[in-house]
Design a protein around this motif. Sequence first.
Motif, PDB file in Angstrom:
ATOM      1  N   PHE A 120     -23.216   5.051  15.083  1.00 21.81           N
ATOM      2  CA  PHE A 120     -23.779   4.580  16.339  1.00 21.81           C
ATOM      3  C   PHE A 120     -23.832   5.717  17.349  1.00 21.81           C
ATOM      4  O   PHE A 120     -23.086   6.691  17.249  1.00 21.81           O
ATOM      5  CB  PHE A 120     -22.955   3.433  16.919  1.00 21.81           C
ATOM      6  CG  PHE A 120     -22.968   2.186  16.076  1.00 21.81           C
ATOM      7  CD1 PHE A 120     -24.165   1.633  15.669  1.00 21.81           C
ATOM      8  CD2 PHE A 120     -21.787   1.564  15.712  1.00 21.81           C
ATOM      9  CE1 PHE A 120     -24.185   0.487  14.913  1.00 21.81           C
ATOM     10  CE2 PHE A 120     -21.794   0.415  14.954  1.00 21.81           C
ATOM     11  CZ  PHE A 120     -23.002  -0.125  14.546  1.00 21.81           C
ATOM     12  N   ARG A 121     -24.698   5.560  18.350  1.00 17.93           N
ATOM     13  CA  ARG A 121     -24.816   6.581  19.381  1.00 17.93           C
ATOM     14  C   ARG A 121     -24.217   6.076  20.688  1.00 17.93           C
ATOM     15  O   ARG A 121     -24.442   4.940  21.077  1.00 17.93           O
ATOM     16  CB  ARG A 121     -26.282   6.944  19.610  1.00 17.93           C
ATOM     17  CG  ARG A 121     -26.465   8.155  20.499  1.00 17.93           C
ATOM     18  CD  ARG A 121     -27.862   8.722  20.383  1.00 17.93           C
ATOM     19  NE  ARG A 121     -27.873  10.143  20.707  1.00 17.93           N
ATOM     20  CZ  ARG A 121     -28.906  10.936  20.486  1.00 17.93           C
ATOM     21  NH1 ARG A 121     -30.011  10.458  19.926  1.00 17.93           N
ATOM     22  NH2 ARG A 121     -28.848  12.206  20.810  1.00 17.93           N
ATOM     23  N   GLY A 122     -23.463   6.928  21.347  1.00 23.26           N
ATOM     24  CA  GLY A 122     -22.949   6.601  22.667  1.00 23.26           C
ATOM     25  C   GLY A 122     -21.562   5.981  22.635  1.00 23.26           C
ATOM     26  O   GLY A 122     -21.173   5.334  21.660  1.00 23.26           O
ATOM     27  N   LEU A 127     -17.072   2.117  21.004  1.00 23.40           N
ATOM     28  CA  LEU A 127     -16.014   1.180  21.381  1.00 23.40           C
ATOM     29  C   LEU A 127     -16.229  -0.172  20.719  1.00 23.40           C
ATOM     30  O   LEU A 127     -15.283  -0.785  20.205  1.00 23.40           O
ATOM     31  CB  LEU A 127     -15.982   1.026  22.903  1.00 23.40           C
ATOM     32  CG  LEU A 127     -14.961   0.017  23.456  1.00 23.40           C
ATOM     33  CD1 LEU A 127     -13.547   0.434  23.085  1.00 23.40           C
ATOM     34  CD2 LEU A 127     -15.106  -0.099  24.976  1.00 23.40           C
ATOM     35  N   ILE A 128     -17.471  -0.658  20.723  1.00 24.63           N
ATOM     36  CA  ILE A 128     -17.772  -1.938  20.084  1.00 24.63           C
ATOM     37  C   ILE A 128     -17.421  -1.898  18.607  1.00 24.63           C
ATOM     38  O   ILE A 128     -16.850  -2.840  18.055  1.00 24.63           O
ATOM     39  CB  ILE A 128     -19.258  -2.312  20.284  1.00 24.63           C
ATOM     40  CG1 ILE A 128     -19.506  -2.718  21.739  1.00 24.63           C
ATOM     41  CG2 ILE A 128     -19.672  -3.443  19.358  1.00 24.63           C
ATOM     42  CD1 ILE A 128     -20.960  -2.985  22.063  1.00 24.63           C
ATOM     43  N   LYS A 129     -17.741  -0.775  17.954  1.00 22.95           N
ATOM     44  CA  LYS A 129     -17.420  -0.649  16.531  1.00 22.95           C
ATOM     45  C   LYS A 129     -15.919  -0.728  16.301  1.00 22.95           C
ATOM     46  O   LYS A 129     -15.454  -1.391  15.371  1.00 22.95           O
ATOM     47  CB  LYS A 129     -17.967   0.664  15.979  1.00 22.95           C
ATOM     48  CG  LYS A 129     -17.661   0.858  14.499  1.00 22.95           C
ATOM     49  CD  LYS A 129     -18.252   2.138  13.950  1.00 22.95           C
ATOM     50  CE  LYS A 129     -17.881   2.297  12.478  1.00 22.95           C
ATOM     51  NZ  LYS A 129     -18.463   3.536  11.885  1.00 22.95           N
ATOM     52  N   GLU A 198     -34.879  12.083  17.201  1.00 21.36           N
ATOM     53  CA  GLU A 198     -33.904  12.795  18.019  1.00 21.36           C
ATOM     54  C   GLU A 198     -33.584  12.043  19.306  1.00 21.36           C
ATOM     55  O   GLU A 198     -32.522  12.226  19.888  1.00 21.36           O
ATOM     56  CB  GLU A 198     -34.420  14.200  18.329  1.00 21.36           C
ATOM     57  CG  GLU A 198     -34.594  15.083  17.104  1.00 21.36           C
ATOM     58  CD  GLU A 198     -33.309  15.314  16.314  1.00 21.36           C
ATOM     59  OE1 GLU A 198     -32.213  15.195  16.900  1.00 21.36           O
ATOM     60  OE2 GLU A 198     -33.408  15.596  15.101  1.00 21.36           O
ATOM     61  N   GLN A 199     -34.504  11.193  19.775  1.00 21.96           N
ATOM     62  CA  GLN A 199     -34.278  10.430  21.003  1.00 21.96           C
ATOM     63  C   GLN A 199     -33.787   9.003  20.732  1.00 21.96           C
ATOM     64  O   GLN A 199     -33.820   8.151  21.626  1.00 21.96           O
ATOM     65  CB  GLN A 199     -35.567  10.364  21.823  1.00 21.96           C
ATOM     66  CG  GLN A 199     -36.089  11.717  22.276  1.00 21.96           C
ATOM     67  CD  GLN A 199     -37.291  11.568  23.197  1.00 21.96           C
ATOM     68  OE1 GLN A 199     -37.182  11.152  24.351  1.00 21.96           O
ATOM     69  NE2 GLN A 199     -38.459  11.905  22.679  1.00 21.96           N
ATOM     70  N   ASP A 200     -33.350   8.745  19.521  1.00 25.14           N
ATOM     71  CA  ASP A 200     -32.825   7.431  19.147  1.00 25.14           C
ATOM     72  C   ASP A 200     -31.647   7.081  20.055  1.00 25.14           C
ATOM     73  O   ASP A 200     -30.714   7.864  20.217  1.00 25.14           O
ATOM     74  CB  ASP A 200     -32.380   7.490  17.679  1.00 25.14           C
ATOM     75  CG  ASP A 200     -32.120   6.125  17.075  1.00 25.14           C
ATOM     76  OD1 ASP A 200     -31.551   5.264  17.759  1.00 25.14           O
ATOM     77  OD2 ASP A 200     -32.478   5.937  15.899  1.00 25.14           O
TER      78      ASP A 200
END
Length: 266
Positions: A120-122, A127-129, A198-200
């Motif tokens: 995941f990104r961010g 945290l959710i993961k 790249e902007q995902d």
Amino acid sequence: MDPRKTAPFDLGRGEDVCLLLHGFTGSPWDVRPLGEALAARGMRVVAPRLPGHGTTPQALLHVNWRDWQAAADSALLALHGHRNIFVAGLSMGALLALGLAARHPETVKALALVAPAVRFRGPRMFLIKQLARTPVLEWAHPWVEKTGTDLSDPEALAQAPVLPAFPVARLRDLCTLQNLAVRDVAHVRCPTLVAVAEQDHVVDPEGGRWLARRLTASPAVRFLSLRDGFHIIPRDTAGPLLASEVAGFLEQWRYSESWDTRHAGA
């Protein structure tokens, strides 16, 4: 959600076929432009709707990763009899596609993994993961609301069918599929294309790079980095380029000698 938009599809005809798998909380709508491009190349393209997807948030309460994996296996089995069987997937669909190639090396001729949801990104998704591994998040906030999808193209965004919410519990299933992908990647023995945006804003493109480096048993690996567009690549501004690259990659293996014979002892 409009069931006509999110319906499964079966396009084209031909001796070769591609199984096309959508992502988590998505539907076949997300990948249809890629399916249409492959069908235009003379290939049959089949895109099932994964269990619990494309209808209502409540439908996702009664399924888990085993149901998605079983649906992918069933769809692959139904394609037997074609000359070549390819598999492509978007996001979570890419994880399912990778698993199919690892479990059925004699069946999957080549693989295309689009924005694979390896990481995941961010910080919020990280945290959710972490919280999704325990019942805490599910008890405190059983639903995650969605207000849109990750598309940069305003026209596509306006047309996109968006599931308004999904159960937090299903994130645990997505994490399980991520872990299985980490285990399975070294067992993929077919040519593989990995494409990232790249902007995902949903998945980290570095996860795709990690995946490409660890496809050590694959006889050919192609990595495609796209500067334009967000997570739902087939529907976004880079969609036509993605379709051209995936079609060209699969085309290489439609008439090639069998890779599994050459690598049978590897």
